[in-house]
Scaffold this motif. Structure first.
Motif, short mmCIF file in Angstrom:
data_model
loop_
_atom_site.label_atom_id
_atom_site.label_comp_id
_atom_site.label_asym_id
_atom_site.label_seq_id
_atom_site.Cartn_x
_atom_site.Cartn_y
_atom_site.Cartn_z
N ASP A 91 2.36 9.85 -3.18
CA ASP A 91 1.41 10.97 -3.24
C ASP A 91 1.17 11.56 -1.85
O ASP A 91 1.04 12.78 -1.70
CB ASP A 91 0.08 10.51 -3.84
N GLN B 180 0.82 -1.21 0.00
CA GLN B 180 0.00 0.00 0.00
C GLN B 180 0.86 1.26 0.00
O GLN B 180 0.52 2.25 -0.65
CB GLN B 180 -0.93 0.00 1.21
N THR C 259 2.24 1.94 -3.54
CA THR C 259 1.28 2.44 -4.52
C THR C 259 0.72 3.82 -4.16
O THR C 259 0.42 4.62 -5.05
CB THR C 259 0.11 1.45 -4.68
N ARG C 260 0.59 4.10 -2.87
CA ARG C 260 -0.04 5.35 -2.44
C ARG C 260 0.88 6.28 -1.66
O ARG C 260 0.57 7.46 -1.49
CB ARG C 260 -1.26 5.04 -1.57
#
Length: 235
Positions: free
Chosen positions: A129, A122, A125-126
Motif C-alpha cells: 500500500d 511489516q 503486510t503494509r
C-alpha cells in the motif's frame, strides 16, 4: 534467603562506589551492543524492506529461513564465528579472536535476522500500500524507499530496541569469541555468569540491576517514540 537480601545490600553499595572495573565492563557492554545493533540495523532494515515488498519465487522459503535465524541459538552463532576467526580459520590472519571486534561480529550476525525479520513482516503486510501510494504521487525508487522507512519508523524502532535487547542480554556467543578476559572482553552478561558460578551473588545482582536499568531506559525511549508517532498520526 538471607544471602539474597545481603546480596541486594552489597549490590547497592557496589553501585554507588563507582568501581572502575564495573564501569569498564558496562561501557564495553554498551559499546559492543550498540555497535552490533547499529550494523544490524544498517543491514537488516533495507534488506527487510526489499524482501517484504518484492514478490519472487521462493519467497516463502526465504521467509522460513529468516524466521528460523531469528531464534538461532547464540552459542551456535558463537561457535561458527569462532571457527572462522580462529587462527587456523579463513580469517585467522586478522587476529580478531578474543577481541571486542569478534564480539561485535558475532552479535551482528545474531541481531541482523531479528531486525530483518520484524521489518520483513511489516513490509509484507503494509509495504504494498505504501509503494502504491508512492507511485500515485510520482515518487521514484529512492523516494519510495524513504517513504517506506518513514511510514515504518515505528516498526523500525521496535526492531532496533528488540535487537539491542537481544544483543545486550546475550552471553553464549560473546563468551565463545570473547573469552571473558578481564579488562579486555568481559561484558555484563559474562560477568554475571562468572560471579554466579563463583558464589559471589552480590556482585552478580549488582550487574543484573544495571542490566535491568538499561533495559528500562531503552524501553522508555521506545515508548516515547511510539507515542510521538501516534500523536503525529492523529494530528
Amino acid at each position: 534467603m538471607n544471602y539474597i537480601l545481603n546480596g541486594f545490600a552489597e549490590a547497592f553499595r557496589l553501585l554507588i562506589s563507582f568501581d572502575p572495573e564495573i564501569i569498564q565492563i558496562v561501557l564495553l557492554s554498551l559499546y559492543v551492543s550498540f555497535s552490533s545493533t547499529l550494523y544490524a540495523t544498517i543491514i537488516g532494515v533495507p534488506f527487510g524492506i526489499l524482501l517484504g515488498i518484492t514478490n519472487f519465487r521462493g519467497k516463502p522459503i526465504v521467509s522460513r529461513f529468516l524466521y528460523t535465524f531469528m531464534s538461532f541459538p547464540p552459542v551456535v552463532i558463537g561457535l561458527f564465528t569462532a571457527l572462522f576467526l580462529a587462527r587456523s580459520g579463513p580469517f585467522g590472519q586478522l587476529g580478531l579472536m578474543y577481541t571486542p571486534s569478534a564480539m561485535i561480529i558475532a552479535q551482528t550476525i545474531l541481531v541482523t535476522p531479528v531486525i530483518m525479520g520484524i521489518i520483513f513482516n511489516q513490509s509484507t503486510t503494509r509495504g504494498y500500500d505504501i509503494v502504491l501510494t508512492g507511485k500515485t504521487l510520482g515518487a521514484g525508487k529512492l523516494n519510495t524507499l524513504f517513504l517506506l522507512i518513514f511510514e515504518l519508523k515505528g516498526s523500525i524502532m521496535i526492531a532496533l530496541v528488540t535487537g539491542f535487547g537481544r544483543a545486550i542480554s546475550e552471553v553464549g556467543a560473546v563468551m565463545i569469541v570473547g573469552g571473558n578476559i578481564r579488562g579486555a572482553t568481559r561484558v555484563m552478561t559474562t560477568f554475571i555468569a562468572m560471579n554466579n558460578n563463583m558464589g559471589q551473588y552480590s556482585t552478580a545482582i549488582a550487574m543484573g540491576i544495571i542490566l535491568m536499568t538499561i533495559s528500562f531506559i531503552t524501553n522508555s525511549i521506545l515508548y516515547k517514540y511510539i507515542i510521538g508517532d501516534i500523536n503525529e498520526y492523529r494530528d
